[in-house]
Design a protein around this motif. Sequence first.
Motif, PDB file in Angstrom:
ATOM      1  N   PHE A   1       0.743  -1.059  -0.035  1.00 34.04           N
ATOM      2  CA  PHE A   1      -0.019   0.067   0.147  1.00 34.04           C
ATOM      3  C   PHE A   1       0.738   1.356  -0.197  1.00 34.04           C
ATOM      4  CE2 PHE A   1      -2.764  -3.416   1.028  1.00 34.04           C
ATOM      5  CZ  PHE A   1      -4.029  -2.888   0.858  1.00 34.04           C
TER       6      PHE A   1
ATOM      7  N   LEU B   1      -5.600   4.359  -2.906  1.00 35.84           N
ATOM      8  CA  LEU B   1      -5.971   4.212  -1.613  1.00 35.84           C
ATOM      9  C   LEU B   1      -7.696   4.586  -1.224  1.00 35.84           C
ATOM     10  CD1 LEU B   1      -2.585   5.188  -0.119  1.00 35.84           C
ATOM     11  CD2 LEU B   1      -3.522   2.976  -0.458  1.00 35.84           C
TER      12      LEU B   1
ATOM     13  N   ALA C   1      -5.733   0.304   3.831  1.00 38.24           N
ATOM     14  CA  ALA C   1      -5.841   1.695   3.130  1.00 38.24           C
ATOM     15  C   ALA C   1      -5.887   2.524   4.014  1.00 38.24           C
ATOM     16  CB  ALA C   1      -6.947   1.460   2.112  1.00 38.24           C
TER      17      ALA C   1
END
Length: 199
Positions: free
Chosen positions: A94, A102, A129
């Motif tokens: 991420f 995101l 996220a």
Amino acid sequence: GMGAPAGQGGGSSEKPDRYGMLGLLNVIRMVDENLTLVALGTDLTSLGLNLNASENLHETFVSPFVNNSASRTPEYNLPRCYYISPPALKTVFFQKFCDMTLFYIFYHFLTRPSDAPHLELRTSLVKYAYQELVSRGWHHQQEGNLWLKRAEGTNQVMFFDLNSMELRPFVPGQTGTGSSSPPTGGSAGGSGKAAGEPH
């Protein structure tokens, strides 16, 4: 003459129109094997089809270009890549995503209908996220489900507009938050939940 239509004019040696009535003669006389096959087709029994069979024809007939009958189980080899387990989901992935990606992950999987087989994966995606956005200075406002951030070098507070998928200036009372207090410093909490009040 030169301007006369095809087939007219005395002594014309042009071939008769093969797509007209005279052209049908070649089909009827079956002088051209390829033309006959296209125009009239072929006897299906000559291809090995038993038209009187009670079972489905597709189970025993593969193609007119294959001599042997079809087996009940088609022969195929599953590619080796199908046996490889996907890598475990890690938060480091991420860190490579931009903010917009995101936001998409957060809202998309947060609002998905509850499907039990993927519930754990969906929860993890939203959690990671959320954590990455918080680490980048974003603050989640639970009331209104908004992400807010103060623009660098200015006093302007921006929020992510889910409807237009873009960043917009935060105007208290116009974004549906019902809150007039923009985020100050601090973290949105390290609980890992997908919703939290900025400190």
